[in-house]
Design an enzyme around this catalytic site. Structure first.
Site: not given
Length: 486
Positions: A267, A399, A420
């Protein structure tokens, strides 16, 4: 008439008149070992040869053995002492008592007994006394210490095992277990897809060839990219008038999502790709990015961060990764994004919202800061403001996401718009439809009550650095700090 204190018989008057206790001159035998000791010696003999059992350690460790007749310390010369001083009290070995009774001699002190069981008990007393005098209590202490040492070692071993298992778990979780990087995971996951019938063999070989080409060139293959979402959002808000009072959007930015090669750990790299895609569309950053005109692949980004470390940025962070990212599945965060951007001469800052500032663990100060970031240079009455500001890198434990805008509702509440990396291209492309009813925005919208992590960090871009400013920030990053709010 005076009676003997031991045998109870009459004692001559001249003896009783002495200072000593009233004792006669008879020589009765010891009731326990049949030793002929006399009334005067019998009490002392009973106290020394047949003492009442006491608690362990009641006798001084290492003290020499005492004579069972007079109580004197005789040590290893006990037998000679007894023969020299008390020989008249001992019966002749092997003799009988005159009435046909057999006498049994003690092998340790030559004491004679008329009963073999009494002799055995007598010898046992010698053995117990010998063990005690030779440090039997010290042996118990040493045994206790040994047992305690073994227990401590076992506890330490178990603790080390737990710590090792926890460390290996964290290494696996954060991609530091030397299990390979993007390439190995990509191939492994494609093989699994083929085994499950979700991918045809010809597609496997084609995607493998594309992946190898991407790794060789260092350029992302673009398979996870979705472009045009910001422009679609701008059009949507201009025609949507329900509960949004105003909205600020970042400059154009492409969405990148995780692939088979970085699912579960990529991520941070994908968010950097989003941020970089916006900077590449802004001519203000052309000079900084003249060597980076296309979006780099994840392995290339890892190499770029290692280059920043070699320049001297964030040595503490570099040591955390052992100065190596390439070929691993290591997670990255705000510090690595800052070091990489600064090494490219892009001015940025880390803001640390290190604790909640609202009720129920919320972070209203975070929302207020982002509103100010987008609205500071864009005052006016327009409902939809498409700014030239780059998106914001948003990090929390486990995250990271990219902030591409913020809504202000008619009730003055705020709502972030987030890209995201966990959202697929199929989901993001729904936002591109001209007849969108806005339901797809639920993927992007995050209200104050939705962000309740303990801590958030953002990396916000704010211009270009000169070479001197870059060098100064490199020196300052020896101990990397952030602005804390509150």
């Amino acid at each position: 008439m005076v009676l003997c204190d031991v045998c109870g018989r009459a004692v001559p008057a001249e003896t009783a008149a002495g200072r000593r206790p009233s004792l006669c001159r008879r020589q009765p035998r010891c009731p326990l070992c049949a030793a002929a000791v006399g009334c005067e010696e019998l009490r002392r003999h009973m106290d020394t040869a047949h003492p009442e059992p006491g608690p362990p350690g009641s006798r001084r460790p290492g003290a020499p053995a005492q004579c069972p007749f007079c109580g004197e310390a005789a040590g290893r010369e006990l037998e000679e002492h007894v023969r020299a001083r008390h020989g008249h009290l001992l019966g002749a070995p092997g003799a009988d008592t005159g009435n046909g009774e057999q006498l049994y001699e003690c092998p340790m002190c030559s004491l004679t007994c008329t009963n073999i069981q009494i002799l055995e008990e007598h010898v046992d007393l010698h053995l117990e006394e010998h063990n005690f005098s030779e440090g039997g209590d010290m042996g118990d202490l040493e045994l206790a210490q040994q047992l305690q040492t073994e227990e401590d070692e076992q506890q330490r071993s178990e603790e080390e095992k737990r710590e090792r298992e926890e460390f290996e778990k964290l290494q696996r979780q954060y991609g530091l277990d030397n299990s390979g990087g993007f390439k190995q995971q990509f191939l492994k996951n494609m093989e699994r897809e083929v085994d499950r019938g979700r991918m045809q063999p010809f597609e496997y070989h084609k995607r493998k060839a594309d992946m190898m080409e991407s790794l060789a060139s260092g350029i992302d293959d673009g398979r996870t990219k979705t472009s045009g979402v910001i422009e679609a959002l701008c059009k949507y808000y201009q025609s949507e008038n329900k509960d949004v009072r105003r909205v600020w959007l970042s400059a154009g930015v492409d969405h990148f999502h995780s692939s088979l090669g970085d699912r579960g750990w990529g991520c941070g790299y994908r968010n950097f790709q989003m941020l970089l895609s916006s900077l590449l569309q802004n001519s203000f950053y052309n000079d900084c990015l003249r060597d980076t005109t296309l979006i780099p692949s994840i392995p290339k980004i890892q190499s770029m961060i290692e280059d920043a470390w070699r320049e001297g940025f964030d040595p503490q962070g570099a040591s955390h990764f052992n100065n190596r990212l390439h070929g691993s599945k290591a997670w990255i965060g705000a510090c690595e994004i800052y070091s990489l951007l600064t090494s490219l001469r892009i001015k940025c800052q880390i803001i640390d919202f290190h604790k909640p500032t609202g009720p129920m663990g919320t972070h209203p100060r975070l929302f207020e800061w982002i509103l100010h970031y987008y609205s500071a240079d864009n005052e006016g009455g327009a409902k939809v403001v498409c700014t030239s500001k780059p998106p914001i890198y948003l990090q929390h434990q486990g995250h990271s996401r990219t902030v591409v805008g913020i809504e202000e509702k008619k009730n003055r509440s705020l709502c972030l718009l987030l890209f995201d990396p966990g959202c697929s291209s199929q989901q993001m492309q729904k936002l591109l439809k001209q007849n969108s009813d806005g339901t797809g925005l639920r993927l992007l919208r995050k209200f104050v009550g939705s962000l309740k992590e303990k801590q958030y960090q953002i990396v916000a871009v704010d211009g270009v650095l000169s070479l001197e400013e870059k060098a100064a920030r490199c020196r300052a990053s020896q101990v990397l700090t952030s602005e804390k709010i509150p």
